[in-house]
Design a protein around this motif. Structure first.
Motif, mmCIF file in Angstrom:
data_model
loop_
_atom_site.group_PDB
_atom_site.id
_atom_site.type_symbol
_atom_site.label_atom_id
_atom_site.label_comp_id
_atom_site.label_asym_id
_atom_site.label_seq_id
_atom_site.Cartn_x
_atom_site.Cartn_y
_atom_site.Cartn_z
ATOM 1 N N TYR A 184 -32.238 58.402 84.414
ATOM 2 C CA TYR A 184 -33.309 59.160 83.778
ATOM 3 C C TYR A 184 -33.021 59.485 82.314
ATOM 4 C CZ TYR A 184 -34.849 59.678 88.605
ATOM 5 O OH TYR A 184 -35.247 59.436 89.898
ATOM 6 N N GLY A 213 -37.068 63.020 85.354
ATOM 7 C CA GLY A 213 -36.671 62.651 86.702
ATOM 8 C C GLY A 213 -37.724 61.775 87.340
ATOM 9 N N GLU A 214 -37.784 61.799 88.650
ATOM 10 C CA GLU A 214 -38.692 60.920 89.382
ATOM 11 C C GLU A 214 -40.150 61.310 89.148
ATOM 12 O OE1 GLU A 214 -38.249 64.382 92.243
ATOM 13 O OE2 GLU A 214 -36.967 63.315 90.819
ATOM 14 N N THR A 266 -36.426 54.110 89.568
ATOM 15 C CA THR A 266 -36.327 55.283 90.428
ATOM 16 C C THR A 266 -35.994 54.882 91.857
ATOM 17 O OG1 THR A 266 -37.951 56.446 89.052
ATOM 18 C CG2 THR A 266 -37.577 57.311 91.269
ATOM 19 N N GLU A 302 -39.046 55.123 84.359
ATOM 20 C CA GLU A 302 -37.631 54.910 84.634
ATOM 21 C C GLU A 302 -37.473 54.301 86.022
ATOM 22 O OE1 GLU A 302 -38.080 57.093 81.337
ATOM 23 O OE2 GLU A 302 -38.605 58.003 83.269
#
Length: 377
Positions: free
Chosen positions: A128, A178-179, A210, A208
């Motif tokens: 990330y 993040g996700e 993931t 990103e």
């Protein structure tokens, strides 16, 4: 409902004939939106699906579109733990050493995911690109179940004389740096059907790479779960089982009465797919009068766990299709089996839960599974 005919109360009627007999088809089957209003459930939106064959199930919109109470002709088959359908605002994901998910465990389906399932741990978050966040900590079965959904569709969908009861919505699991994953879930029941169909699509809205893990904790209780109930599956081996299995010696295949102080037993079974590329397993009462079958795509959820919670007052069996083996997140990263989604990539999952009504239906399901593979004692 097929070919313009609905089967209800033992009578075959055309759709037109049924309309002649009632001013509102909701008297026979339909979809209803409700809001739960008391205790820990207060404020949880739900959609109730009710088929003319007597299948009833709740879709818990504010509990990640999971499945709550489930009944057939008034008889429950979805497990109720006593927790209630707890409002997600009460949930603390990392509380109790990562085991707070157990306070949300209730109902026919509690989904695990979307970036983590199985037991909690701490894993690398370097993908990330956020220096203050070198790792991410996960609790049991991830964050999904405590995320409210966005309802997109709920109603009776007509195609000529064919009617499908449908609920569709989405759940987004996201954080800055993040996700950013989305689950789009469709739940369907035919107007006069005994099959509950799940169609799930998980896609990566972020930019990103993931991780993605997914698990269905399908929970069945009394009276399907009872002394003499048989677990039927095309099992070729059991590569992992909890220590409690050997210590307690309770069969994985035939269930006993509730046991005071019973320690959960968990098995990871290796299964054989049928000619349609599906895994099929069933729970059938000892008298063969009632049961349930679960079928899903073997390619997308190649792993399977049997969860026996036979403790007095809890008494349940979980049938758990999973994308990953029991060793979990860190092991999947180490051995290369982790699913990684790039921006815009998705995974699709299809599962059917079928009520088996009567000895003919249970015998047919058992025989079909046995034709795929035998099963060790």
């Amino acid at each position: 409902m097929g070919d313009g005919v609905v089967n209800i109360f033992g009578e075959a009627l055309s759709a037109a004939a049924l309309r002649e007999r009632t001013g509102d088809l909701a008297s026979v089957a339909g979809v209803r939106e409700v809001v739960l209003g008391n205790g820990v459930e207060r404020g949880v939106r739900a959609v109730q699906l009710r088929s003319a064959a007597g299948l009833e199930v709740e879709v818990l919109v504010d509990r990640a579109l999971d499945l709550g109470a489930a009944r057939f002709r008034g008889v429950p088959f979805g497990w109720r733990s006593g927790n209630g359908f707890r409002h997600p605002g009460l949930h603390q994901n990392n509380d109790e050493g990562g085991l707070s998910w157990l306070r949300a465990l209730d109902g026919l389906l509690v989904s695990g995911g979307l970036d983590h399932t199985l037991f909690g741990n701490e894993v690398d978050a370097g993908q990330y690109g956020y220096p203050p966040k070198q790792t991410v900590s996960h609790g049991l079965h991830g964050r999904l179940t405590a995320i409210p959904g966005r309802l997109l569709e709920a109603g009776e969908i007509w195609d000529g004389d064919r009617c499908t009861l449908r609920v569709r919505g989405e759940v987004v699991q996201a954080t800055s740096f993040g996700e950013h994953l989305r689950l789009t879930r469709t739940v369907e029941v035919d107007f006069d059907g005994l099959d509950l169909r799940l169609h799930d699509v998980v896609d990566n809205l972020g930019f990103e790479r993931t991780p993605h893990m997914f698990l269905y904790h399908l929970n069945f209780g009394w009276p399907i779960v009872d002394a003499g109930t048989e677990f039927v599956a095309p099992v070729t081996g059991t590569p992992w089982r909890s220590d409690s299995c050997a210590e307690q010696g309770v069969s994985y295949r035939v269930l006993p009465d509730p046991q005071p102080g019973f320690v959960e037993q968990v098995y990871e079974h290796s299964l054989v797919a049928d000619d349609n590329g599906q895994y099929r397993v069933a729970l059938i009462r000892g008298d063969s009068t009632f049961g349930v079958e679960v079928a899903w795509d073997a390619a997308t959820m190649p792993c399977f766990f049997e969860w026996q919670n036979l403790r007095s007052g809890q008494y349940a069996v979980g049938l758990e299709p999973s994308t990953h083996h029991v060793a979990g997140d860190a092991a999947a990263r180490d051995d290369g089996s982790m699913t990684w989604l790039e921006h815009g990539e998705s995974r699709t999952y299809r599962t059917t839960i079928r009520v088996l009504d009567g000895t003919e239906a249970t015998s047919s399901a058992r025989d079909a599974i046995r034709r795929v593979s035998g099963q060790p004692d």
